[in-house]
Scaffold this active site. Structure first.
Site, mmCIF file in Angstrom:
data_model
loop_
_atom_site.group_PDB
_atom_site.id
_atom_site.type_symbol
_atom_site.label_atom_id
_atom_site.label_comp_id
_atom_site.label_asym_id
_atom_site.label_seq_id
_atom_site.Cartn_x
_atom_site.Cartn_y
_atom_site.Cartn_z
ATOM 1 N N CYS A 121 1.373 14.058 24.556
ATOM 2 C CA CYS A 121 2.736 13.866 24.128
ATOM 3 C C CYS A 121 3.491 15.133 23.964
ATOM 4 C CB CYS A 121 2.881 12.829 23.106
ATOM 5 S SG CYS A 121 2.110 13.656 21.576
ATOM 6 N N ASN A 122 2.761 16.067 23.659
ATOM 7 C CA ASN A 122 3.427 17.336 23.311
ATOM 8 C C ASN A 122 3.394 18.556 24.355
ATOM 9 O OD1 ASN A 122 4.366 16.863 20.867
ATOM 10 N ND2 ASN A 122 2.769 17.300 19.707
ATOM 11 N N ARG A 123 2.879 18.212 25.350
ATOM 12 C CA ARG A 123 2.477 19.499 26.548
ATOM 13 C C ARG A 123 2.075 18.830 27.986
ATOM 14 N NH1 ARG A 123 -0.023 23.413 24.527
ATOM 15 N NH2 ARG A 123 -0.084 22.778 22.517
ATOM 16 N N SER A 180 -0.495 23.834 18.756
ATOM 17 C CA SER A 180 -0.205 22.385 18.660
ATOM 18 C C SER A 180 1.170 22.514 17.614
ATOM 19 C CB SER A 180 -0.946 21.769 17.797
ATOM 20 O OG SER A 180 -2.197 21.338 18.647
ATOM 21 N N GLY A 186 -6.538 17.572 15.086
ATOM 22 C CA GLY A 186 -7.768 17.220 15.776
ATOM 23 C C GLY A 186 -7.848 16.656 17.043
ATOM 24 N N GLN A 187 -6.622 15.759 17.395
ATOM 25 C CA GLN A 187 -6.354 15.041 18.654
ATOM 26 C C GLN A 187 -6.438 15.906 19.785
ATOM 27 O OE1 GLN A 187 -3.155 12.563 18.662
ATOM 28 N NE2 GLN A 187 -4.045 11.101 20.296
ATOM 29 N N LYS A 269 -3.954 4.381 19.934
ATOM 30 C CA LYS A 269 -4.739 5.442 18.988
ATOM 31 C C LYS A 269 -3.652 5.693 17.990
ATOM 32 C CE LYS A 269 -8.023 7.196 22.224
ATOM 33 N NZ LYS A 269 -8.537 8.460 23.081
#
Length: 517
Positions: A121-123, A180, A186-187, A269
């Protein structure tokens, strides 16, 4: 029987002249499908030969391993929440089950030997190994432009491109959680691990160089979390979303967070993490909306102390209508909530409503912000929430970076050791050529000695043993050299000592002269 074969439109027209049995053409999506009857075996063979020539065969694992010793360098092209807006990231997002397909598409362009995709979702990042960096960068960028539908000029403004040690350092920081949005989460380690697992699968495109890099990155990420406090007390994207909604609740809803009615769309998740953090804040009730009942019921069992009401997507607008805060966390590639849908369902009447979207691609359209008293947030809005988390972790980040540098140096040293393989092969071949030449001379002199086959084999073994023992020292020294600079110096010394470079040049000259003849 009908057979479908892909072809380009222009070439298909030429084939139509040569293959009378073609009876239909249908064009769509830039590709052409030909439907034809197998009334002529010769026509079928022509078409099969044509298609076979168009499909680039997948490289075997052995071929990729062999390529690893031929100067492959690691590169990375991508974009993240630090460089690109969510409107760009969502155009490149790839579901995990399609990572290998995308990697294969990239490798099939010819300039990339190994590839692996990491999409979260972020990269969105492509790690790849190639010997020609310029051609590989151009091919990967072109692939990303085609996939996103964005011009290359626009895409380049959002992309970062890293090569060699910079690319190695980047994946180490990513796996360690230092790159992050939420430092230490940790994901991402789990996601890098999945990237590695997919790269070494039968249909994966990770060869010796890239799979080793990803595996080292996973090991580095685990080490950072076990040997530092980087992950202790850290927050995830889900917990940051909870903190954001709690912080903005009075401003947007004029209502305490503890009294707000909550709902979440999706049951993956992210939803599980969301409920975990909500429960830690005293959550008592929440509604889960999902396409099926399976996962929501599992969540209901996992959180017995939370009153979870489960609804299907048919009831989504009823649920939104009786909720104050709605979180969205689905894998849907289209908007689940937008201005038009809210208006059509009577939810744009001015009632305060908070929409928090933690999905990429986004589930909530930007135009929802146009509706009076509707506050809509996405993952990019979480930056302010996690900024203080990052500031509190400066000490742990320094310790983590020291560990990651050790792991990065170890990988780079291993990668550099691959460059010794051609030199070792050359050394062995040159020594063996001398051995065979001298053995032939010796055999001629011994021809009158009436030696038996066993005695000649003993002489052969003797010559081979002498050569192997003489080469053992130089090759052992080459393998033991740990630093990159030391290994390069040793390679140079061995090449000069045994005149390997001049021998290679002589071989090339003989090859060219042979072609001229």
């Amino acid at each position: 029987m009908k057979v479908e074969l892909p072809a380009l439109y222009a070439l298909a027209q030429l084939l139509a002249l040569a293959i009378p049995s073609i009876n239909a053409f249908s064009v769509g999506g830039g590709a052409m499908k030909k439907a034809f009857s197998t009334t002529s075996s010769s026509s079928l063979q022509v078409a099969a030969d044509y298609v076979g020539s168009e499909v680039k065969p997948r490289k075997t694992r052995e071929e990729r391993l062999e390529a690893a010793s031929k100067g492959l360098q690691v590169h990375c092209i991508g974009l993240s929440i630090h460089h690109a807006d969510v409107t760009v990231r969502e155009k490149l997002a790839i579901p995990e089950h399609l990572w290998n397909e995308a990697s294969y598409d990239i490798c099939s362009r010819g300039s990339v030997a190994e590839a692996a995709v990491l999409s979260t979702c972020n990269r969105f990042e492509v790690y790849y190994a190639a010997s020609d960096a310029r051609s590989a960068n151009a091919d990967v960028t072109k692939y990303l432009a085609e996939r996103s539908g964005l011009p290359v000029s626009t895409l380049r403004k959002n992309l970062f491109m890293l090569s060699g040690d910079d690319a190695v350092w980047h994946i180490m920081r990513v796996s360690g959680g230092l790159d992050s949005l939420v430092v230490g989460e940790g994901q991402i380690l789990s996601q890098v691990r999945q990237c590695y697992i997919h790269s070494v699968e039968e249909d994966g495109s990770g060869g010796k160089v890239l799979s080793r890099l990803l595996n080292c990155a996973v090991a580095a990420g685990k080490r950072v979390r076990s040997e530092t406090a980087i992950s202790k007390g850290s927050v995830s994207i889900s917990s940051a979303a909870v903190e954001l909604s709690e912080m903005m609740c009075m401003l947007d809803l004029q209502l305490p967070f503890s009294e707000s009615r909550l709902a979440v769309i999706g049951a993956g998740k992210m939803t599980r993490l969301l409920i975990t953090h909500l429960a830690s804040r005293g959550l008592e009730k929440i509604i889960i909306v999902n396409r099926s009942l399976g996962r929501p019921m599992e969540l209901k069992e996992q959180f017995p102390d939370v009153d979870i009401e489960v609804k299907l997507m048919d009831d989504i607008w009823d649920v939104v209508g009786r909720s104050d805060i709605v979180y969205t966390a689905t894998s849907c590639e289209d908007y689940v909530i937008d201005e038009q849908k809210l208006e059509e369902n009577g939810l744009a009447s001015g009632r305060p409503l908070m929409l928090v979207d933690i999905s990429v691609p986004r589930n909530i359209a930007e135009d929802c912000k146009k509706i009076p008293k509707v506050a809509a947030y996405n993952v990019d809005d979480l930056k302010a929430v996690v900024a203080k988390n990052t500031a509190m972790r400066q000490k742990e980040m320094i310790e983590a970076e020291n560990l990651l540098r050790e792991e990065a140096r170890a990988y780079s040293a291993w990668r550099e050791s691959l460059s010794a393989i051609p030199t070792i092969n050359q050394l062995q071949e040159r020594a063996n050529a001398f051995r065979e030449e001298e053995l032939r001379r010796c055999t001629k002199k011994l021809s009158n000695a009436n030696l038996s086959e066993k005695e000649l084999e003993a002489v052969e073994r003797l010559s081979r043993g002498i050569v192997n023992k003489l080469l053992h020292g130089p090759m052992a020294h080459l393998r033991k050299t740990e630093t990159i600079e030391g290994k390069q110096a040793t390679l140079k010394e061995l090449s000069a000592m045994f005149r390997l470079e001049s021998e290679e040049a002589d071989g090339r000259n003989r090859s060219r002269n042979g072609r001229r003849l």
